[in-house]
Design an enzyme around this catalytic site. Sequence first.
Site, PDB file in Angstrom:
ATOM      1  N   CYS A 133      52.370  28.819  31.781  1.00  0.00           N
ATOM      2  CA  CYS A 133      51.324  28.326  30.883  1.00  0.00           C
ATOM      3  C   CYS A 133      50.911  29.437  29.913  1.00  0.00           C
ATOM      4  CB  CYS A 133      50.141  27.896  31.746  1.00  0.00           C
ATOM      5  SG  CYS A 133      48.617  27.714  30.867  1.00  0.00           S
ATOM      6  N   GLU A 183      48.737  25.022  23.246  1.00  0.00           N
ATOM      7  CA  GLU A 183      49.929  24.425  23.880  1.00  0.00           C
ATOM      8  C   GLU A 183      49.597  23.112  24.586  1.00  0.00           C
ATOM      9  OE1 GLU A 183      52.210  28.319  25.600  1.00  0.00           O
ATOM     10  OE2 GLU A 183      51.895  26.661  26.961  1.00  0.00           O
ATOM     11  N   CYS A 196      42.813  35.712  35.012  1.00  0.00           N
ATOM     12  CA  CYS A 196      43.635  35.751  36.232  1.00  0.00           C
ATOM     13  C   CYS A 196      44.804  36.709  35.965  1.00  0.00           C
ATOM     14  CB  CYS A 196      44.150  34.357  36.573  1.00  0.00           C
ATOM     15  SG  CYS A 196      42.819  33.170  36.770  1.00  0.00           S
ATOM     16  N   CYS A 237      41.483  32.246  27.000  1.00  0.00           N
ATOM     17  CA  CYS A 237      40.718  32.057  28.239  1.00  0.00           C
ATOM     18  C   CYS A 237      40.101  33.384  28.665  1.00  0.00           C
ATOM     19  CB  CYS A 237      41.657  31.536  29.338  1.00  0.00           C
ATOM     20  SG  CYS A 237      40.799  31.216  30.887  1.00  0.00           S
ATOM     21  N   CYS A 286      50.047  17.737  30.034  1.00  0.00           N
ATOM     22  CA  CYS A 286      49.190  18.839  30.481  1.00  0.00           C
ATOM     23  C   CYS A 286      48.442  19.349  29.251  1.00  0.00           C
ATOM     24  CB  CYS A 286      50.044  19.936  31.103  1.00  0.00           C
ATOM     25  SG  CYS A 286      49.077  21.377  31.592  1.00  0.00           S
ATOM     26  N   CYS A 341      48.452  35.474  34.772  1.00  0.00           N
ATOM     27  CA  CYS A 341      48.537  34.362  33.832  1.00  0.00           C
ATOM     28  C   CYS A 341      48.809  34.813  32.398  1.00  0.00           C
ATOM     29  CB  CYS A 341      47.226  33.585  33.890  1.00  0.00           C
ATOM     30  SG  CYS A 341      47.082  32.339  32.623  1.00  0.00           S
TER      31      CYS A 341
HETATM   32  S1  SF4 Z   1      45.109  30.650  35.169  1.00  0.00           S
HETATM   33 FE1  SF4 Z   1      45.021  31.452  33.066  1.00  0.00          FE
HETATM   34  S2  SF4 Z   1      44.200  29.765  31.828  1.00  0.00           S
HETATM   35 FE2  SF4 Z   1      43.774  29.273  33.983  1.00  0.00          FE
HETATM   36  S3  SF4 Z   1      41.740  30.129  34.357  1.00  0.00           S
HETATM   37 FE3  SF4 Z   1      43.167  31.743  34.931  1.00  0.00          FE
HETATM   38  S4  SF4 Z   1      43.396  33.010  33.065  1.00  0.00           S
HETATM   39 FE4  SF4 Z   1      42.467  31.046  32.456  1.00  0.00          FE
END
Ligand code: SF4
Length: 350
Positions: free
Chosen positions: A341, A92, A116, A112, A105, A119
């Site tokens: 995101c 993206e 988190c 990833c 962005c 997310c």
């Molecule tokens: S917010 Fe999402 S993309 Fe960013 S580091 Fe944490 S898990 Fe990874």
Amino acid sequence: MNKESIYGLTFDQLEAWLMTYGHKKFRASQVWDWLYRKRVTSFSEMTDVKPECLQLLAEHFIFQSLNEHFKQESEDGTIKFLFRLDDGNLIETVLMRPKFGLSACVTTQVGCNIGCSFCASGLLTKIRDLTSGEIVEQIIRVQHYLDQEKKDESVSHVVVMGIGEPFDNLENVIDSLQIIKDHKGLAIGAKHITVSTSGLADKIYEFTDTNLQVNLAISLHAPTNELRTRIMKINQAFPIEEIMKAVAYYLDKTNRRITLEYILLKDVNDRREHALQLSDLIGDKRHLTNVNLIPYNPVDEHTQYQRSQKETMLAFYDTLKKQGINCSIRLEHGTDIDAACGQLRSKQIK
Ligand code: SF4
């Protein structure tokens, strides 16, 4: 031979590469002029570059490693691009229209691993790092879209805050930043570029030592280790004290300010006591710190989190302000599309 994107070489790397094949130094300036000023879409359009040189470049590099797969446009002008990479993976990129310009962005990894808990991007684990060419090319594709639409607009700001942890792909991110800020390249000033990390403290030192002079943002999201570990498991590896020590090093070496990002999650981290703890944590660095409060965009898979009430967000902001902390509440872009995101990518993959 697996070809790399032509956008992945820094100016010095391209110059050195051409010279190893017996071409003159100035060919690198010619090629970059076509890539970044005239913004052509094929080697054959580089009419003042010698045919042997063009043939060599075409043998080793590709012009387009990202293809538009899907696009979502918001009423406020925000556009989410979903690009398909050469190996079929999707990433993206978002074009936003804040008051001060046009901001792209960009994503740095396919998926990833930081995980988190709020997310959408982290729901899909890392498949691979993006190359420097794939990072730069996201801005190029967005710029080509603007050119095609004859909008007479240019991307003026870059935020490295898309899918992935930039400091888990530091080498490629550093090369791409050099190309983005190079006045012969995308020519976006260092002050208009921000890199955001979840707090890989060891890499903050390394990043500081590159002296790139771009802005740094830390995704803090909680003022204590107990709470941060609940929200972000990376805190077990890099607790808050280590992050703040690395931040102090960054502030000392760069003389720049730092941004602490804080997503407000209803009844989790949005109470007055949390604001006071955050203020204590910032301590005597308040004149060099900005806190960016971020309204949470709910994600279907994370039902444990909701957006804080507007009054709660304002109260949190007021408490910080009264403690002398510079802070702002992030303006939202693209709330009528898949705003979080990674949300668009995970929906398309499903
Ligand atoms: S917010 Fe999402 S993309 Fe960013 S580091 Fe944490 S898990 Fe990874």
